[in-house]
Write a protein that holds these residues in place. Structure first.
Motif, PDB file in Angstrom:
ATOM      1  N   ALA B 234       0.832  -1.202   0.000  1.00  0.00           N
ATOM      2  CA  ALA B 234       0.000   0.000   0.000  1.00  0.00           C
ATOM      3  C   ALA B 234       0.867   1.252   0.000  1.00  0.00           C
ATOM      4  CB  ALA B 234      -0.909  -0.007   1.219  1.00  0.00           C
ATOM      5  N   THR B 235       2.039   1.151   0.626  1.00  0.00           N
ATOM      6  CA  THR B 235       2.906   2.326   0.731  1.00  0.00           C
ATOM      7  C   THR B 235       3.515   2.742  -0.601  1.00  0.00           C
ATOM      8  OG1 THR B 235       4.619   0.781   1.433  1.00  0.00           O
ATOM      9  CG2 THR B 235       3.556   2.075   3.168  1.00  0.00           C
ATOM     10  N   ASN B 236       3.327   1.952  -1.658  1.00  0.00           N
ATOM     11  CA  ASN B 236       3.807   2.374  -2.973  1.00  0.00           C
ATOM     12  C   ASN B 236       2.922   3.467  -3.566  1.00  0.00           C
ATOM     13  OD1 ASN B 236       4.593  -1.036  -3.640  1.00  0.00           O
ATOM     14  ND2 ASN B 236       6.064   0.592  -3.310  1.00  0.00           N
ATOM     15  N   HIS B 237       1.669   3.509  -3.117  1.00  0.00           N
ATOM     16  CA  HIS B 237       0.726   4.469  -3.704  1.00  0.00           C
ATOM     17  C   HIS B 237       1.101   5.891  -3.289  1.00  0.00           C
ATOM     18  CE1 HIS B 237      -2.993   6.577  -4.642  1.00  0.00           C
ATOM     19  NE2 HIS B 237      -3.321   5.551  -5.400  1.00  0.00           N
ATOM     20  N   PRO B 238       1.068   6.840  -4.254  1.00  0.00           N
ATOM     21  CA  PRO B 238       1.536   8.192  -3.913  1.00  0.00           C
ATOM     22  C   PRO B 238       0.664   8.892  -2.857  1.00  0.00           C
ATOM     23  CG  PRO B 238       0.621   8.141  -6.135  1.00  0.00           C
ATOM     24  CD  PRO B 238       0.706   6.720  -5.673  1.00  0.00           C
ATOM     25  N   GLN B 239      -0.518   8.359  -2.592  1.00  0.00           N
ATOM     26  CA  GLN B 239      -1.376   9.035  -1.620  1.00  0.00           C
ATOM     27  C   GLN B 239      -1.695   8.189  -0.402  1.00  0.00           C
ATOM     28  OE1 GLN B 239      -4.717  10.597  -3.790  1.00  0.00           O
ATOM     29  NE2 GLN B 239      -3.371  11.780  -5.121  1.00  0.00           N
ATOM     30  N   TRP B 240      -0.875   7.172  -0.151  1.00  0.00           N
ATOM     31  CA  TRP B 240      -1.192   6.293   0.976  1.00  0.00           C
ATOM     32  C   TRP B 240      -1.198   7.058   2.286  1.00  0.00           C
ATOM     33  CZ3 TRP B 240       1.914   5.652   5.213  1.00  0.00           C
ATOM     34  CH2 TRP B 240       3.228   6.109   5.094  1.00  0.00           C
ATOM     35  N   ALA B 241      -0.376   8.112   2.356  1.00  0.00           N
ATOM     36  CA  ALA B 241      -0.288   8.851   3.618  1.00  0.00           C
ATOM     37  C   ALA B 241      -1.501   9.769   3.808  1.00  0.00           C
ATOM     38  CB  ALA B 241       1.001   9.667   3.669  1.00  0.00           C
ATOM     39  N   ARG B 242      -2.282   9.968   2.773  1.00  0.00           N
ATOM     40  CA  ARG B 242      -3.481  10.807   2.896  1.00  0.00           C
ATOM     41  C   ARG B 242      -4.666  10.007   3.412  1.00  0.00           C
ATOM     42  NH1 ARG B 242      -3.242  15.611   0.881  1.00  0.00           N
ATOM     43  NH2 ARG B 242      -5.498  15.858   0.637  1.00  0.00           N
ATOM     44  N   GLU B 243      -4.732   8.781   2.976  1.00  0.00           N
ATOM     45  CA  GLU B 243      -5.890   7.947   3.282  1.00  0.00           C
ATOM     46  C   GLU B 243      -5.328   6.648   3.809  1.00  0.00           C
ATOM     47  OE1 GLU B 243     -10.008   7.876   3.016  1.00  0.00           O
ATOM     48  OE2 GLU B 243      -9.084   9.031   1.383  1.00  0.00           O
ATOM     49  N   LYS B 244      -5.191   6.525   5.131  1.00  0.00           N
ATOM     50  CA  LYS B 244      -4.526   5.329   5.661  1.00  0.00           C
ATOM     51  C   LYS B 244      -5.251   4.084   5.157  1.00  0.00           C
ATOM     52  CE  LYS B 244      -1.151   7.292   7.559  1.00  0.00           C
ATOM     53  NZ  LYS B 244      -0.592   7.983   8.645  1.00  0.00           N
ATOM     54  N   THR B 247      -5.626  -2.216   3.964  1.00  0.00           N
ATOM     55  CA  THR B 247      -4.686  -3.336   3.912  1.00  0.00           C
ATOM     56  C   THR B 247      -3.332  -2.805   3.483  1.00  0.00           C
ATOM     57  OG1 THR B 247      -3.978  -5.129   2.468  1.00  0.00           O
ATOM     58  CG2 THR B 247      -5.756  -3.783   1.650  1.00  0.00           C
ATOM     59  N   TRP B 248      -2.259  -3.449   3.941  1.00  0.00           N
ATOM     60  CA  TRP B 248      -0.930  -2.992   3.538  1.00  0.00           C
ATOM     61  C   TRP B 248      -0.469  -3.685   2.259  1.00  0.00           C
ATOM     62  CZ3 TRP B 248       0.557   1.487   5.180  1.00  0.00           C
ATOM     63  CH2 TRP B 248       0.093   1.944   6.426  1.00  0.00           C
ATOM     64  N   ASN B 249      -1.347  -4.475   1.653  1.00  0.00           N
ATOM     65  CA  ASN B 249      -1.043  -5.010   0.326  1.00  0.00           C
ATOM     66  C   ASN B 249      -1.425  -3.989  -0.731  1.00  0.00           C
ATOM     67  OD1 ASN B 249       0.015  -7.471   0.976  1.00  0.00           O
ATOM     68  ND2 ASN B 249      -1.966  -8.523   0.930  1.00  0.00           N
ATOM     69  N   GLY B 250      -0.702  -3.967  -1.845  1.00  0.00           N
ATOM     70  CA  GLY B 250      -1.042  -3.064  -2.937  1.00  0.00           C
ATOM     71  C   GLY B 250      -1.979  -3.739  -3.928  1.00  0.00           C
ATOM     72  N   GLN B 251      -2.649  -2.907  -4.723  1.00  0.00           N
ATOM     73  CA  GLN B 251      -3.635  -3.436  -5.677  1.00  0.00           C
ATOM     74  C   GLN B 251      -3.008  -4.283  -6.787  1.00  0.00           C
ATOM     75  OE1 GLN B 251      -5.911  -0.216  -7.360  1.00  0.00           O
ATOM     76  NE2 GLN B 251      -6.494   0.600  -5.355  1.00  0.00           N
TER      77      GLN B 251
END
Lengths: 990, 268
Positions: B234-244, B247-251
């Motif tokens: 999930a932390t790869n997404h450029p806006q993960w820090a905006r919308e916690k 899941t910590w898996n990415g799409q």
């Protein structure tokens, strides 16, 4: 010679042509009606017309979008006014030609013994002959590496000529010259100049004395050598004594004078840089994370129990001034190799690039002779970084671009790379390596040409048409990528004992260094693979041809290693072996051409003794500048070259390859806010991360480089901490780019002052890093920031780049800079003072005055630790560093990046001393961070920050305005955030 | 059963580590293999259940992105025969195959995709320079229209990064309608409302019909320009820090999970 030509079909837009059209208009003001391009491959090797036809159609082109011809000009099918054809000069790396050659082999399933060279044709319409010449000379081609011809259509039509493509060759037979060094000072000086040795007469005399020593002479005589030095020996000696390799200035003894005080410094490196690191490591005790510092090609720190990180930042200024594209490209792939050759080899995981240019809007007439236009340098360097990083599959995740008049004469190009390596490989510590006597010297990667011999000092005028170009190099990222893949594979199989890269000094340096591990080396230079015939033995030894690593391979593993290289398409050659003779020895055929003691080569000369002086410039506060309209003032600052968005640059760099990205260069509601630092998560099965940032501010270096250095360190650190780095786990790198600090009455009368500044900056490095407890792990200096053009001397501003590499325990606690939601509280951490010197604001108003921003390291550290604690607690919603442009810019950026407004009042702003509204908004005081916090977390946040300077100045809003109330309570600024963003985006939106 | 995924490397491929990681996080055992090793013995392919050609800059994009690598794949002959034939066999067996970015360009230029009518080796569509004329790294929204792709099952929308200079999908009208008819268009660049778009930067390269990815008729081969392997966390997404994230898996992981699931269900 046969010729295949390829162009885009008429029904498709020609992307290269279109790019040329817009660049001609933007950069030269020349309006082209149209530009189309044709790629040509000149092929020798006796392929039949039919074979060529198939190769052109099936192997070289896309049948969908392109058309081809064999031995018939495609230009015939188009209308144009001028045909321009550009080709590389002989010997210049031609990557597309190499791919074409391999494609012929892959297509035919057998080795192709012929040669391929490429050229490019540009069909230009709607311009004059002089304009065509300008487009060629100022936009497309670089005289140092390329040649071109222009034909007007009418002329071309007659015989349909094309550029004659020459192959690199040299008729010279290998020979070895000898030099009698027992000569007078004047003669030795002439010798040094003539051969670009950059040695003083004293240094040459010391060399002569060594050669005459009876025990040395006796051994030399056995090998057919005598008191005279061979060309290879002279060149090798000069290389090992060069500033680049030896850092003579940073090791020199210095007599330093400030006002009436005078004292001696026993080496800047030892006293201030390594000295700081040693002190910090001692204090850190068990928390010390340094693994190998100031020893290897890169500094190595531990990441966690299982993994280490190697980090190095280099400069590539002169090459980038001559050929911006090739200079930057080789800067990148060069520093990649430093990391590949750190310890037993690390895998590069990110690049960072900091660039200093002259203003791109500079008038062509104001450019000193022999200098490229800053815009051309900018474009070329940017493209070089794009290709160097993207093609190598290494993400470019951090950087900075700084514009200043003084960099018009000499751009600064800092290229950094970090790599990751298991702490242990096959049961051995990976940061340790040792070539053993009996190991084979194996060179892998590219071949050797005259590339980079004597670097920039060779002028192209000395060369005839077919001479291989030596001054400038183009990199071949794919050749190096293959070598990297191979190196990691061989490393994990334990196929070699030691490795280092070939950079400055080529084999003489790489083998010379590794020889120290085993105790000697014997090189057999005639075995070296050459790009073209005719290299002299000393040239083979000194060539700086790119993409090469030197390895020491035990004889028992040689076959396996060479076999692996073959299977990976990586050229590998055994060039001799490591010994324990105590000597670096080189042979060409049966003849010994170099025989020098390692101890003499690496430690034979006394240190330099230099003089430095420093007189502090008086500081006076800038009086109040009347600001009729704070809104337009802020807009002007947001659109300033040193503040505005770098999205045009950033988007063309791949900053996500390897899939480790956590905080990207651009963040926020629309993915366009400027991050303070980059965060990556390098391991698949751990949330631990790395934070990388930088600090650079040459603006105040002229006044007092001590505070320039202090600010650079503070900026790098606060960027890292704002984004989530643990202040107890940050390592620093220093890169000094300075005007020549070696005093010379005639040639460099300012030398003492420059050295004085270097001393001040180094002292600051010690003072601030030790209080912060952040060790320097690697560094580099480039102390030739001057140029004489037509009798006038130009110098760069003294510049120190600090790169910070921090750790974050859990990347899910990283903090981005954009405001997140409406109704959050806006805090400013750190006190604002009237410190306007060098600020964007005062520069815009043409003032050099003002007080310099100072750094209080103890206070800053306490603040950073407190902020980090809050971040770990998860209550910091956003954090953005206040730097260039001051608080106003930080507010605007954080607001528009989040797509939110902000309502703030200066009343609660933490501050020291008297402050007007202008100073509050535009002063560039250090150690300040803008933070947003949820209302419900206010108490917790404030108690965690207690004891530090901080204040809650307002809140974020749904209304799309940045509104600021001044100290007297009146609204002094109210601007729509999308308007502010527009100003910020437009300047470098090319 | 151990599901084995082969991830090709070499010659400038550079997304092999994260592509291998994608497969292993999805439950497969992933192996990176140099293209030259596979050429030497193409029969090795038979031991694998899934194949990926990852992104990168094979041969530095000289001669056009993917072209030189495609040329190598098409003509390479090892001890046991032609690599290309082995790859075609692998595809014909219906095992999942994915080409990402440079891998997609290689598929298209070597005639492995779409290969309508079983005409392997015939280049039927192309991928051209971005309309912007430059390399772009930016995140895009993708819509997955109803298609044959087995790798996109259960995926309606997806956010992933694009990182390319040559990503504009082109085909002639006849081919385009066939692709739609046969449900081979499986990913399109979409606007904020999830509708396919031709406007920059949502469609970062000007692809016809906003096409970001296609599959073959069987649905087992997927080629796409954007990078699902760059969104495993999930932390790869450029806006993960905006919308916690929940899941910590990415799409991006889902595509690889689909591959593993498909193998598990069909190749026991």
């Amino acid at each position: 010679m046969d010729r295949i030509e390829i162009c885009t079909k008429k029904e498709f837009a020609d992307p290269k042509g279109r790019r040329l059209e817009s660049a001609a208009l933007e950069d030269l003001g020349i309006r082209l009606d149209s530009a189309r391009t044709i790629k040509a491959f000149s092929i020798s090797g006796g392929l039949s017309e039919k074979q060529l036809e198939r190769i052109a159609r099936e192997a070289f082109s896309d049948p969908f979008t392109q058309e081809v011809s064999v031995n018939a000009p495609l230009a015939e099918r188009f209308q144009f006014d001028f045909l321009l054809e550009v080709a590389f000069k002989p010997g210049v790396t031609d990557n597309e030609a190499r791919t074409a050659q391999e494609s012929i082999e892959n297509f035919r399933g057998k080795k192709f013994k012929g040669t391929v060279r490429t050229s490019a044709q540009y069909l230009l319409s709607g311009i004059s002959g002089t304009e065509a010449e300008r487009i060629a000379a100022e936009l497309i081609a670089n005289r140092l590496i390329e040649c071109w011809r222009i034909w007007p259509y009418e002329k071309w039509k007659e015989s349909k000529p094309c550029l004659e493509i020459k192959e690199a060759k040299s008729a010279e037979k290998p020979k070895v010259e000898e030099f009698d060094l027992n000569a007078g000072e004047r003669e030795l000086g002439l010798l040094s100049t003539a051969r670009c040795l950059a040695l003083s007469a004293g240094e040459i005399k010391a060399f002569a004395a060594y050669l005459k020593k009876p025990e040395v002479l006796a051994e030399r005589k056995k090998r057919g050598l005598g008191e005279k030095a061979t060309d290879a020996e002279l060149e090798c000696f000069a290389q090992t004594q060069s500033e680049h390799c030896r850092h003579k200035v940073f090791r020199a003894g210095i007599k330093y004078r400030e006002k009436n005080l005078e004292h001696r410094i026993d080496g800047l490196l030892k006293t201030f840089i390594r000295g700081a690191t040693e002190k910090i490591r001692m204090n850190a005790g068990k928390k010390d994370f340094c693994v190998s510092v100031f020893e290897d090609n890169a500094g190595i720190i531990s990441f966690d129990e299982g993994w280490n990180i190697a980090f190095k930042v280099e400069t590539h200024n002169s090459p980038s001034a001559l050929d911006p594209y090739g200079g930057a490209l080789t800067g990148i792939v060069g520093v990649n190799r430093d990391v590949m050759g750190a310890g037993i080899g690390a895998m590069p995981i990110f690049n960072t690039d900091v660039l200093c240019f002259g203003p791109p809007s500079k008038k062509s007439g104001d450019i000193p002779k022999g200098t490229l236009h800053p815009k051309r340098i900018f474009r070329g360097v940017r493209k070089g970084i794009e290709d160097g990083g993207n093609q190598s599959g290494i993400p470019t995740i951090n950087g900075s671009i700084f514009f200043d008049e003084s960099f018009s004469v000499r751009p600064l190009v800092f290229c950094g790379t970090a790599g990751i390596m298991p702490a242990e490989i096959r049961g051995k510590k990976s940061h340790e390596k040792r070539a053993r006597s009996g190991d084979k010297i194996v060179m892998i990667g590219g071949r050797i040409g005259k590339d980079g011999i004597h670097g920039a000092t060779f002028s192209s005028m000395q060369l005839d048409e077919a001479s291989p170009v030596s001054a400038v190099q183009i990199g071949a990222p794919i050749v190096q990528k293959r070598a990297l893949d191979l190196l990691l594979e061989a490393r994990d199989l334990g196929l070699y004992d030691s490795v280092t890269d070939n950079g400055a000094g080529g084999l003489s340096s790489s083998v010379g260094e590794m020889a120290l591990q085993s105790g000697g080396a014997l090189l057999e230079l005639e075995k070296a693979p050459l790009k073209y015939p005719g290299l002299q033995p000393w040239e083979i030894l000194l060539s700086e041809a790119q993409e090469r690593m030197t390895l020491s391979v035990p004889p028992s593993k040689l076959e396996k290693f060479l076999d692996l290289c073959k299977r990976r398409g990586v050229e590998a050659t055994v060039l001799g072996e490591f010994t324990k003779s105590g000597k670096l020895e080189a042979k060409y055929g049966k003849k010994t051409i170099l025989f020098l003691g390692l101890d003499f080569l690496h430690d034979g000369l006394p240190k330099l003794e230099l003089e430095a002086e420093f007189a502090p410039a008086p500081e006076e506060p800038e009086g109040n500048i009347a600001i009729p309209d704070f809104g337009s003032e802020l807009k002007a600052i947001l659109s300033d070259l040193n503040v505005c968005s770098r999205h045009w640059v950033v988007r063309q760099y791949d900053h996500e390859v390897l899939g480790m990205s956590v905080i990207k260069p651009l963040e926020g509601a629309a993915n366009d806010g400027p991050s303070d630092a980059a965060v990556i998560k390098p391991l698949a099965d751990s949330w631990k991360g790395l934070v990388v940032s930088n600090g650079i501010n040459p603006c105040i270096g002229e006044s007092d480089s001590y505070w320039m250095a202090a600010n650079a360190i503070d900026e790098a650190v606060r960027n890292a901490v704002a984004t989530g780095a643990d202040p107890e786990k940050i390592a620093l790198l220093d890169n000094f780019c300075w005007p020549d600090p070696k005093f010379n009455q005639l040639k460099n009368p300012e030398g003492k002052k420059h050295l004085g500044k270097l001393v001040r900056a180094s002292r600051a490095c010690f003072d601030f890093s030790t209080v912060f407890g952040m060790p320097f792990i690697s560094g580099k200096d480039s102390l030739a920031g001057d140029r004489a053009v037509e009798g006038k001397r130009y110098s760069i501003k003294p510049t120190l780049l600090i790169s910070a590499l921090g750790k974050i325990e859990d990347v899910r606690k990283a903090v981005s800079m954009d405001a997140k939601r409406a109704g959050y509280l806006v805090f400013v951490l750190g006190a604002t003072r009237d410190e306007m010197q060098g600020s964007v604001f005062l520069q815009k108003h043409g003032s050099q005055k003002g007080i310099m921003p100072k750094v209080n390291a103890e206070k800053a550290l306490a603040l950073y630790k407190a902020l980090h604690k809050a971040a770990v607690e998860g209550i910091v919603e956003s954090a953005h560093d206040c730097s260039q442009g001051g608080l106003a810019v930080a507010l605007a950026e954080s607001a528009f990046a989040g797509g939110l407004g902000m309502k703030v009042s200066l009343e609660k702003l933490p501050r020291e001393g008297a402050l007007g509204d202008a100073q509050a908004l535009f002063s560039e005081s250090a150690s300040r961070i803008l933070v947003t916090v949820k209302t419900e977390n206010r108490e917790k946040f404030e108690s965690m920050l207690s004891g530090n300077d901080f204040g809650c100045i307002g809140e974020t809003t749904v209304e799309q305005f940045l509104e600021i109330r001044g100290f007297n309570g009146d609204s002094i600024l109210k601007e729509n955030i999308s308007e502010l963003k527009k100003e910020w985006m437009k300047t470098l939106d090319w | 059963m151990k599901i084995r995924a082969l991830v090709l490397t070499g010659e400038g491929i550079n997304c092999d580590y994260e592509t291998a990681l994608a497969f292993s996080r999805a439950g497969a055992s992933a192996q990176r293999m140099h293209i030259n090793d596979l050429i030497e013995s193409p029969k090795q392919l038979e031991a694998f259940h899934a194949l990926a050609i990852p992104g990168g800059f094979s041969f530095g994009d000289d001669l056009g992105a993917g072209k030189a690598f495609a040329n190598k794949i098409v003509h390479a002959v090892g001890k046991e025969g032609k690599l290309f034939d082995s790859i075609v066999n692998f595809i014909e067996e219906g095992k999942p195959v994915i080409g990402i970015c440079n891998g997609f360009q290689i598929f298209v230029k070597s005639g492995l995709l779409p290969a309508l009518g079983g005409k392997y080796g015939e280049q039927q569509v192309s991928i051209f320079y971005n309309d912007s004329g430059r390399f772009e790294n930016r995140w895009v929204k993708l819509k997955a229209p109803e298609s044959n792709s087995i790798l996109l099952r259960g995926i309606g929308q997806l956010e992933v990064p694009c990182r390319h200079g040559e990503g504009k999908f082109i085909a002639d009208n006849n081919m385009l309608s066939k692709l739609w008819e046969k449900k081979l268009v499986c990913l399109q660049y979409a606007d904020s409302e999830g509708k396919p778009t031709m406007s920059f930067p949502e469609n970062p390269n000007g692809s016809m019909n906003a096409i970001a990815g296609i599959c073959n008729e069987k649905g087992n081969v997927l080629g796409l320009m954007p990078h699902p392997e760059a969104f495993l966390f999930a932390t790869n997404h450029p806006q993960w820090a905006r919308e916690k994230p929940d899941t910590w898996n990415g799409q991006g992981l889902k595509i690889f999970e689909n591959a593993v699931k498909y193998v598990r269900e069909n190749y026991r």
